[in-house]
Design a protein around this motif. Structure first.
Motif, PDB file in Angstrom:
ATOM      1  N   SER A 456       0.930  -1.214   0.001  1.00  0.00           N
ATOM      2  CA  SER A 456       0.121  -0.015  -0.112  1.00  0.00           C
ATOM      3  C   SER A 456       1.093   1.351   0.033  1.00  0.00           C
ATOM      4  O   SER A 456       0.532   2.317  -0.631  1.00  0.00           O
ATOM      5  N   MET A 457       2.307   1.185   0.582  1.00  0.00           N
ATOM      6  CA  MET A 457       3.010   2.287   0.581  1.00  0.00           C
ATOM      7  C   MET A 457       3.500   2.562  -0.867  1.00  0.00           C
ATOM      8  O   MET A 457       3.390   3.774  -1.166  1.00  0.00           O
ATOM      9  N   THR A 471      10.133   6.179  -5.498  1.00  0.00           N
ATOM     10  CA  THR A 471       9.514   5.270  -4.586  1.00  0.00           C
ATOM     11  C   THR A 471      10.329   4.565  -3.757  1.00  0.00           C
ATOM     12  O   THR A 471      10.334   4.394  -2.633  1.00  0.00           O
ATOM     13  N   TRP A 474      12.566   7.230  -1.612  1.00  0.00           N
ATOM     14  CA  TRP A 474      11.855   8.105  -0.297  1.00  0.00           C
ATOM     15  C   TRP A 474      10.902   6.958   0.421  1.00  0.00           C
ATOM     16  O   TRP A 474      10.596   7.433   1.506  1.00  0.00           O
ATOM     17  N   ILE A 475      10.406   6.137  -0.116  1.00  0.00           N
ATOM     18  CA  ILE A 475       9.587   5.480   0.620  1.00  0.00           C
ATOM     19  C   ILE A 475       9.868   3.961   1.068  1.00  0.00           C
ATOM     20  O   ILE A 475      10.137   3.646   2.533  1.00  0.00           O
ATOM     21  N   ARG A 580      11.323   3.325  15.509  1.00  0.00           N
ATOM     22  CA  ARG A 580      10.216   4.177  16.237  1.00  0.00           C
ATOM     23  C   ARG A 580       9.680   5.405  15.264  1.00  0.00           C
ATOM     24  O   ARG A 580       8.609   5.555  15.247  1.00  0.00           O
ATOM     25  N   LYS A 581      10.588   5.574  14.533  1.00  0.00           N
ATOM     26  CA  LYS A 581      10.155   6.513  13.320  1.00  0.00           C
ATOM     27  C   LYS A 581       9.207   5.996  12.526  1.00  0.00           C
ATOM     28  O   LYS A 581       8.076   6.462  12.066  1.00  0.00           O
ATOM     29  N   PHE A 582       9.349   4.824  11.993  1.00  0.00           N
ATOM     30  CA  PHE A 582       8.560   4.361  10.817  1.00  0.00           C
ATOM     31  C   PHE A 582       7.396   3.424  11.345  1.00  0.00           C
ATOM     32  O   PHE A 582       6.660   3.155  10.658  1.00  0.00           O
ATOM     33  N   THR A 584       5.331   3.984  14.597  1.00  0.00           N
ATOM     34  CA  THR A 584       4.770   4.142  15.495  1.00  0.00           C
ATOM     35  C   THR A 584       2.904   4.151  14.980  1.00  0.00           C
ATOM     36  O   THR A 584       2.840   4.111  13.543  1.00  0.00           O
ATOM     37  N   GLY A 585       2.297   4.651  15.642  1.00  0.00           N
ATOM     38  CA  GLY A 585       0.781   5.057  15.058  1.00  0.00           C
ATOM     39  C   GLY A 585      -0.072   3.716  15.240  1.00  0.00           C
ATOM     40  O   GLY A 585       0.500   2.701  15.765  1.00  0.00           O
ATOM     41  N   HIS A 586      -1.309   4.204  15.243  1.00  0.00           N
ATOM     42  CA  HIS A 586      -2.311   3.389  15.747  1.00  0.00           C
ATOM     43  C   HIS A 586      -3.502   3.428  14.838  1.00  0.00           C
ATOM     44  O   HIS A 586      -3.823   4.282  13.667  1.00  0.00           O
ATOM     45  N   PHE A 587      -4.272   2.340  14.684  1.00  0.00           N
ATOM     46  CA  PHE A 587      -5.488   2.411  14.051  1.00  0.00           C
ATOM     47  C   PHE A 587      -6.808   2.435  14.607  1.00  0.00           C
ATOM     48  O   PHE A 587      -6.828   1.855  15.667  1.00  0.00           O
TER      49      PHE A 587
END
Ligand SMILES: Nc1ncnc2c1ncn2[C@@H]1O[C@H](COP(=O)(O)OP(=O)(O)OP(=O)(O)O)[C@@H](O)[C@H]1O
Ligand SMILES: [Mg+2]
Lengths: 587, 270
Positions: A456-457, A471, A474-475, A580-582, A584-587
């Motif tokens: 998806s990225m 892509t 950078w990704i 930690r940079k890539f 993190t986050g939640h849904f």
């Protein structure tokens, strides 16, 4: 659906159209009893047991290394034993064991017999480190328990570590300070230490003259010789250029030689001076020994140490070990050049393997058309990891050193031939060889990391109008970086502890110079270097005195493990930052 | 209600024409994944400035059709297509078309929010970064404009430098919409943009789509009938890779011309 005649051996079912379906009932019994097998409990246990065994082995190994490594430098008490024959032995206890004596190792069969019979034919013996190699020609002695008459720990016995011949154990009788004699009565360890301080500064001066100043004169002499040789190669022996250069060379060498003479005589004078400061020692049997004070590196009374003195001896021994160069065929002194060599090589290897492995994996995963050929390449890469490392060493020597290095020498350093510059093993070639050895690890890890980047990225990036390369740049790559780092960590751990191939491509027992010094170009990739892994091998299997080498083997192993551990921890910290940079986050 | 699917292969049309004319024409478009055909002779016109919804049961080819529009399907091995698809009378699948340039004309929002693991601001300016825009002023303006456009500005204006992965799911999806409109596209392609969101976040996105109407031509795939009814002007009903009925949303949901559509929108299958 309706039930017809339930409870019989057969159930008759009818579907909506009324067709009767006959179904054989298996009349399965449902048990409410705890089902052992279904829960898989035994498997969980055996998995746990397997893990426990693995962990235990690792913990045991590390504990062994830690225990021996940490205790090595601790000052142990010196025991003086009196034997039946009247001889005395002084030394610190290394270990004791029970053994079956033969007639040859019982000194006095008649008197020993009773104790031996009492012990059902067994006897005990202890290994003492006695030092005084110059007096007795060996520095470890087995002492049989039934020969011992008495044993005591004199408070004033001295343990003297010196530059040559290993430690001396005994007592000081008198001191000769350039003609001024101090007799035993007035002699204290403090006085000895004071004289020793002065001697140390003289020794440092000699070291400086020999290792820095004379070395730099030699460096310039060699440089002048190479310049002359270069002109000779370019213009020939008869050319005017050569003649002019020869004049210059002669003038230069003359001044350099004059400087050399000056320094050499200064060193000789200091040495002369040095020999006038001596201490007269005596071992427990009264054998005399006169020792120049400058030879003493450390001295203390091991049976009469306060806690701080003990800690001081311990720490100063570690300090010496970590910062000094080795002495006495590597069994004494420090391992600083080996630490430095290992570190340089590992870093260089990581720098070499990372781009190479990542680029290869990127191409394989992202660009190459997935097919038979790519699968074949992948299999080959995986199999590369199974090639014995010595084969890499042979390849490194043959290809890197002889072919590549040989060509470099011919192109850039013709004046130095036949002495090889890059044409023999060295830091650079060793690093590249190890990079080659570890590249499969990095490729596999990188491919996995790339595959783990969510589709998806990539799609999100492509949908923004990014090209494939953008892509990836950078990704995909940033996101895969933690995984790539993991591969690199594994590669470093593997590379740093590899020894076999290194013996062929540049690791030596004793390197005369560090790969980094103050002479242009400061970093000398072509130099051979020392390596902790090889140092361990050398100590353990190549040294004259294996008993003396054992503690050093433990300490060096501890150091190597610590060094690799530290490098790994550093990379893991970096990786976790990235993670930690890539992630993190939640849904 | 006279026609049935099986005996007739043609689509029933009654679309609402927008004031800005037709943007895209899809004619006789077929698509195969390897050997299996996923789209059968789709004919469709997409109006500029309107919201077009694609509905249909799972696996009927909605995503496939949507992804054909910006050629995201190009990534898939063994894909074959037949037929024509034009945007502003330019053939999307012509060999001279630059796929990258084409994708820049179309922003895409995916089913699951897929912000990049970078700061919120960097996410929004990604399409500009791709174009090589480095001017700080333009970038900052774009961030503000796109985030306002995606109704996210108020919530994140103080944390633009923070990692986008720290946003909530709904915020992430709006961020993805902001990213899609930051490159100033003409078309917005949305594949079930609300399926991972709660009702409140869904309502926000629907309001947003409403607000974007007229500025962009929007094609949205949705499983939510009410949503399609609420936000779209035209609705296309697909079934088994075929376009069954395509027309005004109000007609599709109240009085469809094909039985199958009726069955689907009333929830009898799907
Ligand atoms: N990458 C692919 N390779 C092969 N077949 C595919 C691929 N993607 C989709 N298909 C097939 O194409 C058909 C249409 O799929 P598509 O994803 O377009 O359905 P959809 O209408 O979007 O369904 P959903 O509502 O569940 O998302 C399905 O039968 C699916 O199995
Ligand atoms: Mg879909």
């Amino acid at each position: 659906m309706e039930f017809n005649e339930p409870g019989k051996g057969q159930q008759i079912l009818a579907d909506t159209d009324g067709n009767v379906i006959t179904q054989a009932s298996t009349s399965r019994q449902r048990s409410t009893v705890w089902d052992f097998k279904a829960r898989g409990e035994p498997f969980v246990w055996s998995l746990g047991a397997a893990l426990a065994i693995g962990v235990l082995m690792i913990v045991g190994f590390v504990a062994l290394i830690l225990y021996n490594g940490i205790l090595t430098f601790y000052p142990r008490p010196i025991e003086v034993v009196e034997l039946r024959g009247g001889d005395r032995i002084a030394g610190d206890l290394i270990r004791s064991e029970t053994f079956l004596p033969g007639t040859d190792n019982v000194a006095d069969p008649d008197s020993s017999a009773k104790t031996i019979i009492d012990n059902k034919g067994l006897s005990k013996r202890s290994l003492l480190r006695t030092g005084n190699f110059d007096l007795y020609n060996d520095d470890f002695k087995w002492v049989f328990d039934d020969e011992i008459v008495s044993k005591h720990f004199p408070k004033d016995i001295l343990f003297i570590e010196r530059l040559e011949w290993g430690p001396f154990i005994g007592s000081a009788k008198s001191m000769d300070l350039n003609g001024q004699i101090i007799e035993g009565a007035n002699l204290s360890t403090d006085g000895l230490e004071k004289a020793q301080d002065e001697a140390r500064s003289r020794r440092l001066r000699i070291y400086e003259i020999e290792r820095t100043e004379i070395a730099s004169i030699n460096h310039y002499l060699e440089k002048a010789r190479l310049a002359l040789r270069k002109v000779e190669l370019r213009h020939g022996l008869e050319s005017p250029e050569y003649k002019a250069e020869l004049e210059k060379y002669k003038a230069e060498t003359e001044t350099l030689n004059a400087q050399y003479q000056e320094l050499a005589s200064e060193a000789a004078a200091i040495k002369q001076m040095d020999s006038r400061f001596t201490v007269n020692l005596e071992d427990v049997n009264g054998k005399p020994k006169t020792l120049p004070i400058s030879q003493i590196t450390r001295l203390f009374t091991p049976n009469n140490l306060s806690f701080t003195e003990r800690a001081w001896v311990y720490l100063s021994r570690w300090y010496e070990f970590l910062t000094q160069e080795p002495r006495e065929a590597n069994t004494e002194g420090g391992v600083m050049p080996a630490i430095f060599g290992t570190f340089c090589m590992t870093v260089l290897m990581a720098l070499g393997v990372a781009p190479f492995g990542v680029v290869a994996a990127l191409y394989l995963k992202e660009y190459a058309k997935q097919g038979k050929l790519v699968s074949l390449i992948r299999i080959c890469v995986n199999n590369l990891a199974g090639v014995p490392s010595i084969v890499y060493g042979v390849f490194g020597l043959g290809f890197f050193a002889y072919v590549l290095g040989g060509s470099i020498d011919q192109l850039f350093y013709p004046e130095r031939l036949p002495t090889p510059t890059f044409g023999s093993g060295g830091l650079l070639w060793a690093s590249l060889t190890l990079a080659l050895l570890t590249v499969p690890v990095v490729i596999v890890a990188t491919e996995e990391a790339l595959a783990a980047v969510p589709q998806s990225m990539r799609e999100g990036s492509l949908a923004c109008g990014a090209s494939k390369w953008q892509t990836i740049k950078w990704i995909v790559l940033p996101r895969a970086l933690p995984g790539i780092m993991t591969g690199l960590i594994l590669a470093m751990a593997r590379g740093a502890e590899e020894v076999a191939p290194l013996m062929l491509v540049g690791v030596v027992k004793l390197a005369p110079e560090l790969p980094i010094d103050s002479f242009f170009p400061f970093v000398h990739f072509e130099r051979s270097f020392m390596h902790l892994g090889f140092h361990i091998f050398d100590l353990g299997f190549q040294s004259r005195n294996s008993e003396a080498a054992i503690p050093m083997v433990y300490v060096t192993t501890l150091l190597l493990i610590t060094l690799v551990f530290a490098m790994n921890i550093a990379s893991i910290i970096i990786r976790n930052r990235l993670k930690r940079k890539f992630f993190t986050g939640h849904f | 209600m006279s026609s049935s699917v099986d005996d007739q292969n043609s689509t029933v049309y009654h679309i609402e024409r927008g004031s800005q004319g037709t943007l895209m024409k899809i004619s006789d478009f077929n698509l195969w994944y390897g050997k299996s055909q996923a789209l059968f002779s789709v004919n469709m016109e997409i109006e500029r400035g309107l919201v077009t919804a694609l509905i249909g049961p799972s696996g009927c080819g909605k995503s496939t059709l949507l992804r054909s529009i910006n050629r995201m399907n190009d990534l898939i091995d063994g894909l074959t297509i037949k037929g024509k698809m034009t945007i502003d009378d330019q053939d999307i699948y012509s060999s001279v078309v630059d796929v990258i340039a084409l994708r820049k004309v179309m922003g895409m929002v995916f089913q699951k929010p897929n912000p990049f693991p970078m700061s919120i601001a960097d996410n929004v300016t990604y399409p500009l970064k791709v174009d090589g825009v480095r001017d700080r002023r333009i970038l900052n303006e774009t961030v503000e404009k796109a985030l306002k456009g995606a109704a996210l500005w108020e919530e994140v204006k103080d944390r633009l430098k923070e990692n986008a992965l720290g946003l909530s799911g709904g915020q992430q999806q709006r961020l993805c919409i902001a990213r899609a409109i930051a490159g100033d596209p003409e078309v917005l392609l949305m594949d079930e943009p609300c399926s991972a969101l709660d009702p409140v976040a869904t309502a926000k996105i629907e309001d947003l789509i409403d607000a974007l109407r007229g500025k962009y031509s929007i094609v949205i795939v949705t499983h939510n009938m009410q949503q399609a009814a609420r936000v779209s002007d035209n609705t296309a009903f697909m079934y088994l890779g075929k376009l069954i009925e395509y027309g005004e949303t109000s007609i599709i949901f109240t009085n469809p011309k094909v039985d199958k559509t009726m069955e689907y929108v009333t929830g009898r299958f799907g």
